[in-house]
Enzyme design. Structure first.
Site, PDB file in Angstrom:
ATOM      1  N   THR A   1       0.862  -1.178   0.000  1.00  0.00           N
ATOM      2  CA  THR A   1       0.000   0.000   0.000  1.00  0.00           C
ATOM      3  C   THR A   1       0.900   1.230   0.000  1.00  0.00           C
ATOM      4  OG1 THR A   1      -1.834  -1.041   1.120  1.00  0.00           O
ATOM      5  CG2 THR A   1      -1.568   1.292   1.536  1.00  0.00           C
TER       6      THR A   1
ATOM      7  N   GLY B   1     -10.493  -2.153   3.236  1.00  0.00           N
ATOM      8  CA  GLY B   1      -9.579  -1.994   4.375  1.00  0.00           C
ATOM      9  C   GLY B   1      -9.619  -0.588   4.950  1.00  0.00           C
TER      10      GLY B   1
HETATM   11  N1  ASP Z   1      -3.915  -1.466   4.944  1.00  0.00           N
HETATM   12  C1  ASP Z   1      -4.132  -2.112   3.669  1.00  0.00           C
HETATM   13  C2  ASP Z   1      -5.451  -2.842   3.694  1.00  0.00           C
HETATM   14  O1  ASP Z   1      -5.763  -3.477   4.707  1.00  0.00           O
HETATM   15  C3  ASP Z   1      -3.072  -3.089   3.318  1.00  0.00           C
HETATM   16  C4  ASP Z   1      -1.650  -2.588   3.369  1.00  0.00           C
HETATM   17  O2  ASP Z   1      -1.323  -1.664   4.092  1.00  0.00           O
HETATM   18  O3  ASP Z   1      -0.797  -3.139   2.636  1.00  0.00           O
HETATM   19  O4  ASP Z   1      -6.161  -2.842   2.709  1.00  0.00           O
END
Ligand code: ASP
Length: 310
Positions: free
Chosen positions: A176, A206
């Site tokens: 992300t 998310g």
């Molecule tokens: N926080 C992101 C999600 O849960 C994933 C990530 O940070 O890579 O969609």
């Protein structure tokens, strides 16, 4: 002139040190530096923090190395469903989109929600109709394809398991992306963009596009972009929690961010990290994982790209 600064991340987790090759590491570092430089040059030319964070995130979305835009992870149906958010600290204006497909730069669509709609958060088919109404090109699925992301999905396909992109359990790529900035006028902003989790289903969303969970900005406190196990970041209202510790408890930026990542998120069982700035241009980047792709650049000359605990 006031201090200005920008910080970016490309996801918490990272490859285990032993699995990282010199070549891979150089590619990550150069992509992160490129995004930092683009955002910083906007700030250095008296630009606004919101323009800087959008531009930096776009660079990361365009890179297949990170799980956002091009290179987004695969859903259980073999598609890409992306989420993004952007927020300005000056007036608490925000825009967010989730479950969108075929849009090269979800962060720009989130910005258009902020600027061109009466709303804060658009999802799924409606968000796509908004994109078409605003003349966004909807590109074929092939644009987002990345061989390693596809392999990660093949490993989980047909099972009920879903996997955080930055899990260290497998030799996987992570990422992300996000950016936070403080401009020369003391205005701060945050942006976050993601493909979510490999093999996700049922319209799972998310923390990244949720204002207060994965993304938040308030000139009185801080601008925050998170990365990590989204379900825990939603339950912990993580980005807003950092802001609250500053607003109600008077904690300085670094202490507030560290308390949330090193204590509160861990206590819930979550892993990840965040980047944050305040309106004085201070930067902090705590994480409780093996590493976090990250970097920052400040008008005082500091300029760093980091991956592991260094
Ligand atoms: N926080 C992101 C999600 O849960 C994933 C990530 O940070 O890579 O969609």
């Amino acid at each position: 002139m006031k201090t200005f600064s920008i910080a970016i991340h490309g996801g918490a987790g990272t490859l285990l040190k032993g699995q990282m090759t010199t070549q891979k590491e150089a590619a990550y570092r150069s992509a992160l530096q490129g995004a930092l430089d683009v955002g910083y040059s906007i700030l250095a030319n008296q630009g606004n923090s919101i323009d800087a964070v959008e531009a930096a995130v776009k660079v990361l979305e365009d890179s297949p190395l990170f799980n956002a835009g091009k290179g987004s992870v695969f859903t259980a149906e073999g598609t890409h469903e992306m989420d993004a958010a952007i927020m300005e600290g000056k007036d608490l204006k925000a825009g967010a989109v989730s479950l969108i497909t075929g849009i090269k730069n979800p962060v720009s669509l989130a910005r258009d929600v902020l600027e061109k709609s009466e709303h804060v958060f658009l999802a799924g088919d409606g968000a796509m109709r908004f994109a078409r109404d605003n003349n966004y090109e909807v590109v074929p699925k092939a644009y987002f394809y990345d061989a390693l992301r596809h392999q990660q999905w093949q490993d989980l396909k047909g099972s009920n398991a879903f996997q955080l992109d930055h899990s260290v359990k497998k030799d996987s790529k992570f990422g992300t992306v996000g950016a936070v900035a403080c401009d020369a006028f003391g205005n701060i902003a945050a942006a976050t963009s993601t493909g979510g989790m490999t093999n996700k289903k049922w319209g799972r969303v998310g923390d990244s596009p949720m204002i207060g969970a994965g993304n938040y900005a308030n000139n009185n406190t801080c601008a925050v972009s998170c990365t990590g196990s989204g379900e825990f970041f939603i339950r912990g209202v993580v980005a807003y929690d950092v802001s609250c510790l500053m607003e109600y408890k008077g904690l300085p930026l670094a202490e507030a961010a560290s308390e949330v990542i090193q204590h509160r998120v861990l206590k819930l069982g979550g892993d990840g990290g965040l980047i944050a700035v305040d309106a004085k241009g201070n930067v902090t980047m705590p994480f409780n994982t093996e590493g976090m792709y990250r970097g920052f650049k400040k008008s005082n000359g500091e300029d760093q790209v980091l991956i592991y605990k260094e």
